[in-house]
Design an enzyme around this catalytic site. Sequence first.
Site, PDB file in Angstrom:
ATOM      1  N   ARG A  37     -11.605   2.953  12.988  1.00 20.89           N
ATOM      2  CA  ARG A  37     -10.173   2.631  12.940  1.00 20.89           C
ATOM      3  C   ARG A  37      -9.695   1.998  14.243  1.00 20.89           C
ATOM      4  O   ARG A  37      -8.704   1.264  14.264  1.00 20.89           O
ATOM      5  CB  ARG A  37      -9.370   3.895  12.633  1.00 20.89           C
ATOM      6  CG  ARG A  37      -7.895   3.644  12.280  1.00 20.89           C
ATOM      7  CD  ARG A  37      -7.234   4.917  11.782  1.00 20.89           C
ATOM      8  NE  ARG A  37      -5.854   4.721  11.347  1.00 20.89           N
ATOM      9  CZ  ARG A  37      -4.790   5.231  11.956  1.00 20.89           C
ATOM     10  NH1 ARG A  37      -4.946   5.966  13.058  1.00 20.89           N
ATOM     11  NH2 ARG A  37      -3.568   5.039  11.492  1.00 20.89           N
ATOM     12  N   ILE A  63      -0.170   0.564   9.943  1.00 23.43           N
ATOM     13  CA  ILE A  63      -1.472   0.997   9.457  1.00 23.43           C
ATOM     14  C   ILE A  63      -1.277   2.451   9.031  1.00 23.43           C
ATOM     15  O   ILE A  63      -0.779   3.268   9.800  1.00 23.43           O
ATOM     16  CB  ILE A  63      -2.578   0.844  10.528  1.00 23.43           C
ATOM     17  CG1 ILE A  63      -3.929   1.366  10.003  1.00 23.43           C
ATOM     18  CG2 ILE A  63      -2.218   1.494  11.837  1.00 23.43           C
ATOM     19  CD1 ILE A  63      -5.102   1.068  10.944  1.00 23.43           C
ATOM     20  N   SER A  64      -1.617   2.766   7.781  1.00 22.27           N
ATOM     21  CA  SER A  64      -1.367   4.104   7.244  1.00 22.27           C
ATOM     22  C   SER A  64      -2.201   5.148   7.973  1.00 22.27           C
ATOM     23  O   SER A  64      -3.261   4.850   8.532  1.00 22.27           O
ATOM     24  CB  SER A  64      -1.716   4.146   5.750  1.00 22.27           C
ATOM     25  OG  SER A  64      -0.876   3.285   5.018  1.00 22.27           O
ATOM     26  N   GLN A  65      -1.721   6.391   7.942  1.00 25.43           N
ATOM     27  CA  GLN A  65      -2.496   7.459   8.560  1.00 25.43           C
ATOM     28  C   GLN A  65      -3.786   7.662   7.766  1.00 25.43           C
ATOM     29  O   GLN A  65      -3.811   7.517   6.540  1.00 25.43           O
ATOM     30  CB  GLN A  65      -1.681   8.737   8.643  1.00 25.43           C
ATOM     31  CG  GLN A  65      -1.311   9.390   7.339  1.00 25.43           C
ATOM     32  CD  GLN A  65      -0.212  10.418   7.561  1.00 25.43           C
ATOM     33  OE1 GLN A  65       0.960  10.079   7.648  1.00 25.43           O
ATOM     34  NE2 GLN A  65      -0.601  11.674   7.655  1.00 25.43           N
TER      35      GLN A  65
END
Length: 216
Positions: A37, A63-65
């Site tokens: 990530r 950016i999603s968790q």
Amino acid sequence: MTEADAEAERKMQFLYALRSKGVMDPRVLTAMEKVDRGRFVTGTFADRAYEDMPLPISCGQTISQPSVVGLMTQALDVQPRDKVLEVGTGSGYQAAVLSHLARRVYSVDRHAALTRLVRKLFQELDITNVTIVTGDGSFGLPEQAPFDRILVTAAAEDPPGPLLAQLREGGIMVVPVGQSDAVQSLIKVSRTAQGFDYEELMPVRFVPLLEGLGQD
């Protein structure tokens, strides 16, 4: 602690955090372990790339968790021969995870600045089974339909009709649905011979799904 030890510790903590939030599918966990990530978060927030939290990226997107990415991917139940459509490329992180699970991934985003960055990054990462398209994802990609799986990473008032039409019988779509950014539900849509089955999965918060082609 050596750098290798620190990396191993970070990965162990990352996977533990995913499991603690309900991501249990071994294939999804393996795919997420393979995708760094940190390559998708730059600038001020780079040092927070491995925390389980959403982070801002360019073009006003996020950016999603990781746990939400994991749970959405798990709900999608991607199989090795599947052709997947992702609506909302964003940083490319979700598409990179899908690339380890599906035969082919098509990812659409209205922000040309984002799609350029992701194409370049995927070249560097040697991700070859993902096609990044600049366009209005709410209309899907009719020329590539039907899709076995469709993942929408922006919230719509209802599952978009054009996307439902491009879902193969037996296929699954996962989409956040809600009229405001405060109240949204993640919905799993399964297409059957009789029509569509809807299952509510969990509350979420995503940016809205906008119509219109962005060229920023």
